[in-house]
Design a protein around this motif. Structure first.
Motif, PDB file in Angstrom:
ATOM      1  N   GLY A 179       0.819  -1.204   0.000  1.00 31.35           N
ATOM      2  CA  GLY A 179       0.000   0.000   0.000  1.00 31.35           C
ATOM      3  C   GLY A 179       0.853   1.253   0.000  1.00 31.35           C
ATOM      4  O   GLY A 179       2.017   1.245  -0.423  1.00 31.35           O
ATOM      5  N   GLU A 180       0.313   2.337   0.528  1.00 34.85           N
ATOM      6  CA  GLU A 180       1.040   3.596   0.486  1.00 34.85           C
ATOM      7  C   GLU A 180       2.281   3.577   1.378  1.00 34.85           C
ATOM      8  O   GLU A 180       3.254   4.290   1.129  1.00 34.85           O
ATOM      9  N   THR A 181       2.265   2.770   2.435  1.00 29.41           N
ATOM     10  CA  THR A 181       3.414   2.638   3.320  1.00 29.41           C
ATOM     11  C   THR A 181       3.644   1.164   3.622  1.00 29.41           C
ATOM     12  O   THR A 181       2.750   0.333   3.451  1.00 29.41           O
ATOM     13  N   THR A 182       4.849   0.855   4.128  1.00 28.69           N
ATOM     14  CA  THR A 182       5.145  -0.540   4.452  1.00 28.69           C
ATOM     15  C   THR A 182       4.426  -1.012   5.706  1.00 28.69           C
ATOM     16  O   THR A 182       4.407  -2.211   5.986  1.00 28.69           O
ATOM     17  N   ASP A 183       3.836  -0.082   6.469  1.00 32.26           N
ATOM     18  CA  ASP A 183       3.041  -0.494   7.635  1.00 32.26           C
ATOM     19  C   ASP A 183       1.543  -0.462   7.346  1.00 32.26           C
ATOM     20  O   ASP A 183       0.735  -0.557   8.272  1.00 32.26           O
ATOM     21  N   SER A 184       1.176  -0.358   6.081  1.00 32.23           N
ATOM     22  CA  SER A 184      -0.244  -0.314   5.721  1.00 32.23           C
ATOM     23  C   SER A 184      -0.957  -1.591   6.170  1.00 32.23           C
ATOM     24  O   SER A 184      -0.392  -2.696   6.121  1.00 32.23           O
ATOM     25  N   LEU A 185      -2.195  -1.423   6.584  1.00 31.21           N
ATOM     26  CA  LEU A 185      -3.015  -2.570   6.945  1.00 31.21           C
ATOM     27  C   LEU A 185      -4.465  -2.300   6.571  1.00 31.21           C
ATOM     28  O   LEU A 185      -4.857  -1.149   6.357  1.00 31.21           O
ATOM     29  N   VAL A 186      -5.238  -3.367   6.471  1.00 29.27           N
ATOM     30  CA  VAL A 186      -6.680  -3.246   6.283  1.00 29.27           C
ATOM     31  C   VAL A 186      -7.377  -3.871   7.478  1.00 29.27           C
ATOM     32  O   VAL A 186      -6.830  -4.763   8.144  1.00 29.27           O
ATOM     33  N   VAL A 187      -8.580  -3.373   7.756  1.00 30.36           N
ATOM     34  CA  VAL A 187      -9.382  -3.868   8.872  1.00 30.36           C
ATOM     35  C   VAL A 187     -10.598  -4.587   8.299  1.00 30.36           C
ATOM     36  O   VAL A 187     -11.383  -4.002   7.546  1.00 30.36           O
ATOM     37  N   TRP A 188     -10.758  -5.843   8.659  1.00 26.30           N
ATOM     38  CA  TRP A 188     -11.819  -6.685   8.102  1.00 26.30           C
ATOM     39  C   TRP A 188     -12.740  -7.148   9.223  1.00 26.30           C
ATOM     40  O   TRP A 188     -12.287  -7.671  10.243  1.00 26.30           O
TER      41      TRP A 188
END
Length: 228
Positions: A179-188
């Motif tokens: 994603g935009e950063t290496t610490d990007s995450l999604v919440v599901w």
């Protein structure tokens, strides 16, 4: 996130789309109900409140100057205390309001690369600020680009995935380093089949994928983006 209708406002005719989007959250306004006990506070990057009987989940804390409005908007729709804060990435428009919205007993969760992302951004802030102003100084006028609010103190980090339950809601976090950063995450939310994508698809609609930035940030991997 809804887009302004240029046919209904003459003031929008001379404004580019990115200006309209980043200004959507300005001023006094209500939280936006999204159904299933979930609300949005519009901002440069939106913040979201997921309500539960045992306390609420706050996804992103906005810019430092947006924190008061985020608190006001969400307190009008939920009397529950915030129990967990999750950052979908480590940029200022996601973490800047943390120190104002944090409280004793709140768990703050981010992907394990978060400290590296924050350190990188912190060290290069003078360089980034000069270049970012060329793009945003006409559209974002209430932010001091040289000010750095207190750094978030993380209580939980994870590498690939992290799952927890809050008030009967199952919440799953997945790392998306493309994603935009290496610490990007999604919440599901698997039971409701609701996904909070953060900036995985770009910071503004249409930046798909966002492989390079005007401010001179790291070039991102197209392959890692596809994997994420």
């Amino acid at each position: 996130m809804s887009s302004p209708d240029p046919e209904n406002s003459a003031s929008t005719e001379k404004q580019p789309l990115n200006a309209l989007i980043v200004r959507e959250g300005e001023g006094v306004q209500d939280a936006v109900p999204l159904g299933d006990g979930i609300f949005a506070s519009k901002g440069i990057s939106n913040s979201y409140l997921v309500t539960t009987p045992a306390g609420d989940l706050l996804i992103n804390t906005g810019m430092y100057n947006e924190a008061d409005q985020i608190r006001t908007r969400f307190s009008a729709v939920s009397a529950n205390p915030v129990r967990v804060i999750v950052f979908t990435q480590g940029h200022p428009d996601h973490v800047g309001g943390w120190s104002q919205l944090d409280a004793p007993g709140i768990e703050t969760i981010a992907q394990a690369n978060h400290p590296d992302v924050r350190e990188y951004f912190h060290r290069l802030q003078p360089f980034f600020a000069r270049r970012s102003r060329r793009l945003w100084n006409r559209d974002i006028t209430r932010v001091d680009p040289t000010y750095q609010p207190p750094e978030p103190v993380l209580t939980t980090t994870f590498l690939d995935s992290h799952t927890f339950t809050l008030g009967g809601r199952r919440i799953e976090l997945y790392s998306t380093p493309g994603g935009e950063t290496t610490d990007s995450l999604v919440v599901w939310l698997p039971d409701e089949r609701i996904l909070f994508t953060g900036n995985l698809f770009g910071p503004l609609f249409g930046h798909i994928p966002n492989l390079y930035t005007v401010r001179g940030d790291k070039i991102r991997s197209a392959i890692a983006y596809l994997h994420s």
